[in-house]
Design a protein around this motif. Structure first.
Motif, PDB file in Angstrom:
ATOM      1  N   HIS A   7       0.996  -1.132   0.091  1.00 30.19           N
ATOM      2  CA  HIS A   7       0.216  -0.037  -0.021  1.00 30.19           C
ATOM      3  C   HIS A   7       0.759   1.143   0.030  1.00 30.19           C
ATOM      4  N   HIS A   9       0.188   5.000   0.075  1.00 33.67           N
ATOM      5  CA  HIS A   9      -0.459   6.436   0.189  1.00 33.67           C
ATOM      6  C   HIS A   9      -0.105   6.962   1.422  1.00 33.67           C
ATOM      7  N   ASN A  16      -7.237   5.811  -1.165  1.00 30.60           N
ATOM      8  CA  ASN A  16      -6.637   4.355  -1.272  1.00 30.60           C
ATOM      9  C   ASN A  16      -6.277   3.608  -0.023  1.00 30.60           C
ATOM     10  N   LYS A  20      -7.522  -0.073   0.947  1.00 27.80           N
ATOM     11  CA  LYS A  20      -6.697  -1.116   1.560  1.00 27.80           C
ATOM     12  C   LYS A  20      -7.260  -1.782   2.714  1.00 27.80           C
ATOM     13  N   GLN A  96      -1.718  -1.425  -4.076  1.00 33.84           N
ATOM     14  CA  GLN A  96      -2.895  -0.480  -3.980  1.00 33.84           C
ATOM     15  C   GLN A  96      -2.055   0.908  -4.017  1.00 33.84           C
ATOM     16  N   PHE A  97      -2.420   1.794  -5.109  1.00 34.10           N
ATOM     17  CA  PHE A  97      -1.799   3.048  -5.054  1.00 34.10           C
ATOM     18  C   PHE A  97      -2.438   3.901  -6.006  1.00 34.10           C
ATOM     19  N   PRO A  98      -2.160   5.282  -5.881  1.00 32.41           N
ATOM     20  CA  PRO A  98      -2.712   6.297  -6.684  1.00 32.41           C
ATOM     21  C   PRO A  98      -1.689   6.432  -7.966  1.00 32.41           C
ATOM     22  N   SER A 149      -4.515  -2.397  -7.646  1.00 32.90           N
ATOM     23  CA  SER A 149      -5.784  -1.600  -7.510  1.00 32.90           C
ATOM     24  C   SER A 149      -5.286  -0.064  -7.479  1.00 32.90           C
ATOM     25  N   VAL A 150      -5.899   0.737  -8.461  1.00 31.98           N
ATOM     26  CA  VAL A 150      -5.262   2.050  -8.722  1.00 31.98           C
ATOM     27  C   VAL A 150      -6.617   2.904  -8.610  1.00 31.98           C
ATOM     28  N   THR A 151      -6.105   4.315  -7.847  1.00 35.70           N
ATOM     29  CA  THR A 151      -7.166   5.294  -8.105  1.00 35.70           C
ATOM     30  C   THR A 151      -6.544   6.288  -9.069  1.00 35.70           C
TER      31      THR A 151
END
Lengths: 259, 259
Positions: A7, A9, A16, A20, A96-98, A149-151
């Protein structure tokens, strides 16, 4: 499943971090084991340097060779060894990240740069006339699965096949194929939230529902059909896709996905 | 010319550092001004966090908005302001780095993440029915030129149009188009050295000669013909390339380069 979530952020109350947290809750609720590498919370060192390789660092420093020697001799720093052990423990990896400037934040790139050492993630396996190392479908992490998994700040059309940013699948190809598939991990289609800077509390339940559905079907989701390197699709050693194998109308990154 | 070289390698005796040193010598020898941001030597902080925005950091942290407010109010840290000033001073920017996991090292990504703030590099200009912000050909850094100089471990065929890694131009597109062209910088074709881990002292003179030739022709080199966003090629606000503009046989990133 044994899932490692990496993760990236800085804000625990961000979208994010909510995704998570929801992943931990959803997967544990379904009886799975979960470990989290929360890179900001860990104060993860993002930058490769000689200190990473301890007594295995040569002078002048040679990043690839020294990282391999440090891996071989147990000289890697404890933080890197812990991440390698988590990767070996997991059968499923979630990043998991922007999306910042069209790729991962520096802290996550630094996780890759430092953890994916020579002899662990690359420089593995024999080279011969029919086999160019264990990579792209083979390797230390073969048999595992991963999901990005992306924003994303911008709206979906900007990332569509004709969108100005380029297609999201192509933007993620260097991560999917170049980082995850390279050491052998099968890669599931990504989970993307667009317009992330405009998401309100009222929007979150729909996003959460979609994310839970993806999480609870990880085991039955088909991976992206990347071509394995050493099984006849590529000339060796040029590693060019053999003539005639290209799907109609596809060029570039898309060549490396089977129909 | 006023050239800013942003250099990202931990070893002063590396091939990358030699190329950086040669660029300084060659450009200064030709009468140009040169400034160098040697990120490792500077101990560059790679990671975006609340400390970057001082009193402009909100709680919870909102990276885009807070970075814009910090930019507007002069609250960015001195290291970031210095890099923004160098970018404004330069007419030419060279990024010198090794390709690690198919993109830039974390320390350079962290330079982008921290220096390319909201209201400086993005979130600039008006939005209307015909204009979607000053970006992709317009923006704070319009009129400047950039060149990526990259060393690559693998051989050239692996990065060719049918090569397993994907074409180098596509791997660099998120940097060329997404990072450099976005705030308005014209981007020259890259300078790439393949097989970098196998380069010997005997190989260096040929590499140096090719690099000097590129450096001494920077002013006359044609940029990559990326399409400008607000000049009729894209639907607004979807920012999809208009039908009929695609060059024959091109898909993905290649759509955004004019014939």
């Amino acid at each position: 499943m044994k899932t490692l979530i990496v993760h990236a952020h800085p804000e625990p109350q961000s979208l994010n971090s909510s995704l998570k947290d929801l992943a931990v809750k959803t997967l544990e609720g379904a009886g799975h084991e979960v470990r989290v590498s929360d890179l900001y919370a860990m104060g993860w060192k993002a930058v490769v340097d000689a200190a990473d390789y301890g007594p295995a660092a040569s002078s002048p420093l040679r990043v690839a060779l020294d990282s391999g020697r440090a891996f071989d001799t147990g000289a890697l720093t404890a933080d890197v060894r812990a991440e390698q052990e988590k990767l070996l423990w997991a059968d499923t990896v979630i990043l998991q990240f922007p999306l910042w400037w069209y790729t991962m934040p520096a802290i996550l790139k630094g996780w890759v740069d430092r953890v994916f050492t020579y002899h662990f993630a690359y420089g593995v396996g024999e080279h011969s006339d029919t086999h160019y190392g264990d990579r792209f479908g083979e390797g230390t992490l073969a048999g595992k699965r991963a999901l990005v998994s992306v924003t994303i700040g911008g709206p979906e059309p900007h990332y569509s096949p004709r969108g100005i940013n380029g297609p999201l699948d192509d933007l993620l190809f260097p991560i999917h194929h170049g980082i995850l598939y390279y050491p052998g991990i099968d890669v599931l289609p990504p989970f993307a939230v667009h317009g992330a800077d405009r998401v309100t509390d009222a929007d979150f339940p729909d996003i959460a529902k979609a994310w839970e559905e993806r999480l609870l079907t990880l085991e039955s989701t088909e991976p992206i059909a990347f071509r394995r390197q050493n099984f006849g699709d590529y000339e060796i050693p040029s590693l060019r896709l053999k003539e005639g194998l290209e799907p109609a109308g596809r060029t570039g990154f898309g060549l490396h996905v089977r129909d």
